[in-house]
Design a protein around this motif. Sequence first.
Motif, mmCIF file in Angstrom:
data_model
loop_
_atom_site.group_PDB
_atom_site.id
_atom_site.type_symbol
_atom_site.label_atom_id
_atom_site.label_comp_id
_atom_site.label_asym_id
_atom_site.label_seq_id
_atom_site.Cartn_x
_atom_site.Cartn_y
_atom_site.Cartn_z
ATOM 1 N N GLU A 153 0.998 -1.360 0.346
ATOM 2 C CA GLU A 153 0.174 0.079 -0.085
ATOM 3 C C GLU A 153 0.921 1.135 0.524
ATOM 4 N N ALA A 157 0.709 5.064 -5.280
ATOM 5 C CA ALA A 157 1.073 3.701 -5.883
ATOM 6 C C ALA A 157 -0.289 3.855 -7.547
ATOM 7 N N HIS A 158 0.151 3.281 -8.641
ATOM 8 C CA HIS A 158 -0.760 3.591 -9.506
ATOM 9 C C HIS A 158 -0.693 2.992 -10.190
ATOM 10 N N PHE A 159 -1.933 1.805 -11.223
ATOM 11 C CA PHE A 159 -1.703 0.426 -11.666
ATOM 12 C C PHE A 159 -0.741 0.886 -13.105
ATOM 13 N N HIS A 160 0.156 0.279 -14.225
ATOM 14 C CA HIS A 160 0.151 0.428 -15.562
ATOM 15 C C HIS A 160 -0.115 -0.764 -16.318
ATOM 16 N N ASN A 165 1.240 -4.048 -13.492
ATOM 17 C CA ASN A 165 1.742 -4.148 -12.835
ATOM 18 C C ASN A 165 1.425 -2.660 -11.658
ATOM 19 N N TYR A 166 1.441 -2.567 -10.531
ATOM 20 C CA TYR A 166 1.987 -1.353 -9.898
ATOM 21 C C TYR A 166 3.094 -1.168 -9.566
ATOM 22 N N CYS A 167 3.058 0.258 -9.789
ATOM 23 C CA CYS A 167 4.398 0.228 -10.201
ATOM 24 C C CYS A 167 5.310 1.451 -9.385
ATOM 25 N N SER A 188 1.338 7.062 -13.087
ATOM 26 C CA SER A 188 0.121 8.289 -13.174
ATOM 27 C C SER A 188 1.338 9.091 -14.276
#
Length: 429
Positions: A153, A157-160, A165-167, A188
């Motif tokens: 958490e 963190a954002h999903f790409h 993946n979240y990275c 993002s």
Amino acid sequence: MALGKVGRRVIEAAFDGGDLASDGGVVLLRQVDERIGLTRAAARVFEDGRRQASVTHSVRDMLAQRVYALCCGWEDVSDHNVLRRDLALQTAVGRVDDLASGPTLSRLETAATPAHAAALNGVLVEQFIAGHARVPKELVLDIDATHVPLHGEQERAHFHSYYDNYCYLPLYVFCGQDLLACVLRPSSRDPASVLSALVKLLVQRLRQTWPGVRVIVRADSGFCRPQALRRFERWGVDYVIGLQKNSALLQRVALAELYLADAYKDSATKQRLIGEFSYGAKTWGRERRVVARLEHDARGANPRFIVTSLTGHAEVLYERLYCARGEAENRIKEAQLDLFGRRASCHKYHANQLRLLLAALAYTLMIKLRCLGLQGTELAQACSATIRIRLLKIGAAIVRNTRRVRLFLASHHPLQHVFEAAARALASP
């Protein structure tokens, strides 16, 4: 522990050897650090908000402890709950008592601020400048982004979708093998969102020391933005940047592609052609020089484009200058994988930025060890992981008294001559 037999002899093992260390080579890192002043420079810009009367471990000692441990392969803060009593690491840091514990080092990380990140990036630039005995005529800045996967958490963190993946997407700037900056960014944001500002700061500082130096920015198509190109031209910064292919570009090379396809059909061998033309997208405001590299093989056509402000032969620009940016990707892998720049397991965003910079400091220390201590040896071109395994991970018995600290290094270490040569080179002024 019973571990079988050798002939009639029983093999037994126990962790009761006393003051033995597995990282006897860490003292070489101390020599490099004393020579270039890396951790002391980092400590000077790292504001310490603690009550000084209660401080046991200085910021410099904690930074040195953390950086040396990364170089030796200890990536987790929790490792220091045991490493703090390692006599070799204590000697390298410059103490004769326990080093900082894992929780103490964690508090250092969580206290990080954006100001700390900016100041530590400044330390990297100053180290780069100090490493040049002569005034350079030309500097090529390699700019690239990579991803740091996240599994918790973490803040921002954002999903790409590309990495699935979240990275985070940190941005690196190299000049040759030297690391000038690494900036943590959320995934993002556009990879080129901080490009202009970062290049401006770097160029201003570099030209403050070397007013006449020519600066060339080299990057892939993810950083080709009209605003950045205009700013580079206004600042007198040259560039060679990848250009994403589109229908207009493909139309300009359509006849050449047909020629290569026919030639491949006749010869059944890979066909290659490099040329150039002027091109201006609607958002550019004017035309610029574009170099096209066309290939055709069994997989079909494979066109690549770059936009550049440089003059010279198109083939030389593409093959000798632009393609050389692949070396920066190797350096990123070294900082990210060999020195654990991907360990973004803190919850706070700025703490993870500090972890990225600690890995950058460790990378700088290893590069300086290679440049200052290992020239002329078989490790002169070795990567950080190889230097660690072959030169730092040496078993040592340590005897410490009021007069000296003696390290009895493993007698049968195969690279004794390299260690001795590095120690002599680093001891000389």
